[in-house]
Scaffold this active site. Structure first.
Site, short mmCIF file in Angstrom:
data_model
loop_
_atom_site.label_atom_id
_atom_site.label_comp_id
_atom_site.label_asym_id
_atom_site.label_seq_id
_atom_site.Cartn_x
_atom_site.Cartn_y
_atom_site.Cartn_z
N TYR A 19 0.84 -1.20 0.00
CA TYR A 19 0.00 0.00 0.00
C TYR A 19 0.88 1.25 0.00
CZ TYR A 19 -3.19 3.65 1.51
OH TYR A 19 -3.89 4.83 1.60
N GLU A 41 -11.10 6.30 4.82
CA GLU A 41 -10.48 7.22 5.77
C GLU A 41 -11.43 7.56 6.91
OE1 GLU A 41 -7.39 7.98 6.02
OE2 GLU A 41 -6.65 7.40 4.05
N TRP A 49 -4.54 2.43 10.47
CA TRP A 49 -4.84 2.24 9.05
C TRP A 49 -4.70 0.78 8.63
CZ3 TRP A 49 -7.59 3.86 5.34
CH2 TRP A 49 -7.35 3.41 4.04
#
Length: 193
Positions: A19, A41, A49
Site C-alpha cells: 500500500y 479514511e 490504518w
C-alpha cells in the site's frame, strides 16, 4: 541496518508495504476511487490504518465495490446487514455516513459535477519533502476548505483531519518523507496526471 530502504510506514507488513509503495500518495482521479478512499479514511478515524487495509476487501464487498449508485439505494435493511458484518468496522455513524456520501455523490453527478473536480480543486501547491512526521500537518487550510465544501454537498464524517488524510491517500499532496523509497515514484505519478 545498513542499506535498508527507508519507508514512511508499512515496512514490516507485506500488505502495508505494498500500500505504501504502490498506492499512498498516488493520484486518484476517478469518482469511485475517491469515494472509496474518503469512505475508508472515515472508517479509519480512531483506528490504525492497517486495520482498515486488512478489511478492505470486506469493505468493497459490503459496499458494492463502492459503486455510489448502488450504495445510495441502501436502506434500513442494508444498515442492519452491515452492522452484523464482522468483516468491516461496525460503527453505525460511519456506515450511515458512507451511505449518505454515496447519495451526495449521486447528487453531484445529477448536477453535472464530479467528486474529482470538487476534491482536486482543493489541491495545495507542492511543498518540500517533509524530513520527519513532525513536519507533516494533521490538517491544512486546504483540507479545512475541502471538508467544508464536501459538507455543503451533503457529505458526512469528513472533517479537516479526515479530509487531509484523504488528500494524502489520493495524491493531492506527497507526504512521503525525504529519502523514502516511494517519494520519487509518487512525485512522477503526480506529474503525469
Amino acid at each position: 541496518m545498513a542499506g535498508a530502504e527507508l519507508r514512511c510506514f508499512g515496512g514490516d507488513d507485506p500488505l502495508y508495504r505494498a500500500y505504501h509503495d504502490d498506492e499512498w500518495g498516488r493520484p486518484v482521479r476517478d469518482d469511485r476511487g475517491l469515494y472509496e478512499r474518503i469512505s475508508l479514511e472515515a472508517f479509519q478515524s480512531g483506528l490504525a490504518w492497517i486495520t482498515i487495509l486488512r478489511k478492505r476487501d470486506a469493505f468493497r464487498a459490503a459496499f458494492a465495490g463502492f459503486d455510489a449508485e448502488v450504495v445510495a439505494r441502501y436502506g434500513a435493511d442494508d444498515v442492519a446487514r452491515l452492522m452484523a458484518d464482522a468483516g468491516i468496522v461496525r460503527n453505525r455513524l460511519k456506515v450511515e455516513a458512507t451511505i449518505a456520501n454515496a447519495r451526495a455523490l449521486v447528487a453531484l453527478h445529477d448536477g453535472g459535477r464530479t467528486l474529482s473536480e470538487l476534491v482536486w480543486s482543493h489541491a495545495p501547491p507542492a511543498r518540500p519533502a517533509p524530513k520527519s512526521w513532525a513536519d507533516v500537518a494533521a490538517l491544512t487550510p486546504e483540507s479545512t476548505a475541502l471538508a467544508k465544501a464536501l459538507k455543503r454537498e451533503g457529505f458526512r464524517f469528513v472533517g479537516p483531519t479526515t479530509a487531509y488524510a484523504s488528500m494524502q491517500a489520493c495524491g493531492l499532496v506527497n507526504d512521503h518523507l525525504a529519502g523514502c523509497v516511494a517519494r520519487q515514484a509518487t512525485e512522477a505519478a503526480r506529474r503525469v496526471v
